[in-house]
Design a protein around this motif. Structure first.
Motif, mmCIF file in Angstrom:
data_model
loop_
_atom_site.group_PDB
_atom_site.id
_atom_site.type_symbol
_atom_site.label_atom_id
_atom_site.label_comp_id
_atom_site.label_asym_id
_atom_site.label_seq_id
_atom_site.Cartn_x
_atom_site.Cartn_y
_atom_site.Cartn_z
ATOM 1 N N THR A 286 -0.629 9.224 -9.116
ATOM 2 C CA THR A 286 -0.293 9.287 -10.535
ATOM 3 C C THR A 286 -0.381 10.716 -11.040
ATOM 4 O O THR A 286 -1.176 11.517 -10.559
ATOM 5 N N ILE A 287 0.462 11.027 -11.996
ATOM 6 C CA ILE A 287 0.303 12.223 -12.828
ATOM 7 C C ILE A 287 0.109 11.706 -14.244
ATOM 8 O O ILE A 287 0.923 10.923 -14.744
ATOM 9 N N GLU A 288 -0.977 12.139 -14.913
ATOM 10 C CA GLU A 288 -1.321 11.553 -16.210
ATOM 11 C C GLU A 288 -2.061 12.560 -17.093
ATOM 12 O O GLU A 288 -3.228 12.357 -17.435
ATOM 13 N N PRO A 289 -1.419 13.649 -17.468
ATOM 14 C CA PRO A 289 -2.115 14.687 -18.236
ATOM 15 C C PRO A 289 -2.627 14.183 -19.578
ATOM 16 O O PRO A 289 -1.956 13.436 -20.282
ATOM 17 N N MET A 290 -3.828 14.610 -19.905
ATOM 18 C CA MET A 290 -4.441 14.351 -21.208
ATOM 19 C C MET A 290 -4.486 15.681 -21.944
ATOM 20 O O MET A 290 -5.224 16.589 -21.539
ATOM 21 N N ILE A 291 -3.691 15.811 -22.997
ATOM 22 C CA ILE A 291 -3.514 17.082 -23.689
ATOM 23 C C ILE A 291 -4.125 16.984 -25.088
ATOM 24 O O ILE A 291 -3.828 16.058 -25.844
ATOM 25 N N PHE A 318 0.506 10.618 -21.015
ATOM 26 C CA PHE A 318 1.537 9.795 -20.382
ATOM 27 C C PHE A 318 1.211 9.698 -18.901
ATOM 28 O O PHE A 318 0.594 10.601 -18.335
ATOM 29 N N GLU A 319 1.669 8.598 -18.276
ATOM 30 C CA GLU A 319 1.357 8.390 -16.860
ATOM 31 C C GLU A 319 2.443 7.587 -16.159
ATOM 32 O O GLU A 319 2.974 6.629 -16.706
ATOM 33 N N HIS A 320 2.762 7.998 -14.940
ATOM 34 C CA HIS A 320 3.584 7.218 -14.021
ATOM 35 C C HIS A 320 2.872 7.106 -12.679
ATOM 36 O O HIS A 320 2.102 7.998 -12.287
ATOM 37 N N THR A 321 3.162 6.020 -11.962
ATOM 38 C CA THR A 321 2.886 5.952 -10.531
ATOM 39 C C THR A 321 4.112 6.508 -9.821
ATOM 40 O O THR A 321 5.235 6.056 -10.065
ATOM 41 N N LEU A 322 3.905 7.492 -8.942
ATOM 42 C CA LEU A 322 4.992 8.229 -8.320
ATOM 43 C C LEU A 322 4.986 8.053 -6.808
ATOM 44 O O LEU A 322 3.935 7.903 -6.185
#
Length: 346
Positions: A286-291, A318-322
């Protein structure tokens, strides 16, 4: 859900301590998770909250029908299956694994879209959780967060200054809130994980800019992904996208490998870092940055889960499974025609 030093997740830069912490629930959870279900505490809440969000009353834990396959932690809260503790050892998924993860990812996306389309002023976060829970089990899936290291609900709802792991409760959404809903579904032996930050009613321009900037940085990081690319490059791209705008990226919580195990290698840190490892076809993560609008530092509530900005300013995610493919990257939780339109698309 994000991986962190305090719950299912780990973040930071010392890899082995991170992974160890990711698999071990915090001491505060042992002390706090047994309260707050069905009744108010009898003592005055003296915790120093950083913003306006406060914990509400939690409803009883929801149940899952007996016929639905469950992850190994469903009963006692302790995951048994674990990936490698060595950060450079990342599982390459087989074709069968990838097919299973696509199915789990599609379900997670469907459920997240249902939740996002239902959000409105006055709705409680517990009502969001009920919708997520019922939609998940209706598809023959298990809501992965439920009892993961003791987490009491079926999704995370993180409002305004809540960075991640907000516990759904009786709190009502207000006009102008931003709310991240984080959904993970376990189906066919695999987890699919995704989240979005939604606007509730009329959000001010600063809130809209934060959400858009978070989305743009996330998309730039996804576009970077391909076989041979270094995982540490993800964080540099995100940092370069948001720092000029005056925002900060949270380092304590990070993305993670995912598959039959909810959280595993690699650690995906959303700022500059020295994490080892290169992407290969068949890697899933996952990429899921918390800004954050303000500083990157956070505080953790007494429930042992809810993380908020230390300065009380808002945070978006935002987050996706990649999946890394032979020629690029595929979002296994990709948006569909049923996804909530973004405000900048209107």
């Amino acid at each position: 859900r994000a991986q962190s030093r305090t719950m299912h997740l780990s973040a930071g830069r010392a890899l082995l301590p991170l992974l160890s912490a990711a698999l071990t629930p915090p001491r505060s959870r042992t002390l706090c998770m047994g309260t707050g279900f069905g009744g108010a505490a009898s003592v005055k809440d003296t915790f120093k909250y950083s913003g306006r969000v406060r914990p509400g009353k939690q409803s009883p834990r929801r149940t899952v029908p007996a016929g639905i396959p469950r992850p190994d932690y469903w009963k006692d809260g302790q995951p048994k299956a674990r990936g490698s503790l060595l950060p450079w050892q990342i599982e390459v998924k087989s074709e069968a694994d990838i097919a299973g993860m696509r199915a789990a990812g599609r379900i997670a996306r469907e459920v997240l879209d249902l939740a996002g389309n239902a959000l409105k002023v006055g709705m409680t976060t517990d009502e969001i959780d009920a919708l997520v829970h019922e939609a998940t089990i209706a598809r023959g899936a298990y809501p992965s967060p439920l009892n993961y290291h003791g987490f009491p609900k079926s999704c995370c709802t993180s409002v305004n200054e809540v960075i991640c792991h907000g516990i759904p409760d009786s709190s009502q959404l207000r006009d102008g809130d931003i709310c991240n809903v984080d959904v993970t579904c376990y189906f066919g032996g695999y987890h699919g994980d995704c989240s979005e930050t939604f606007l509730v009613g009329e959000v001010d321009e600063a809130g809209k800019r934060l959400v858009k900037a978070t989305y743009d940085a996330w998309q730039a990081a996804i576009a970077y992904c391909a076989p041979g690319r270094e995982y540490k490059g993800i964080g540099a791209i995100i940092e370069d996208a948001i720092v000029p705008l005056g925002y900060t990226s949270v380092s304590h919580f990070c993305g993670h490998g995912i598959g039959s195990v909810f959280h595993t290698t690699p650690n995906v840190i959303h700022m500059r870092n020295q994490e080892p490892g290169r992407m290969e076809a068949g890697h899933t993560f996952t990429i899921e940055p918390m800004i954050n609008e303000g500083r990157a530092q956070h505080i953790e509530w007494r429930d042992g889960w809810t993380a908020t900005t230390k300065d009380g300013k808002r945070s978006a995610q935002f987050e996706h499974t990649l999946l890394i493919t032979h020629d690029g990257v595929e979002a296994l939780t990709a948006r569909t025609k049923n996804s909530v339109p973004f405000w900048w698309e209107a």
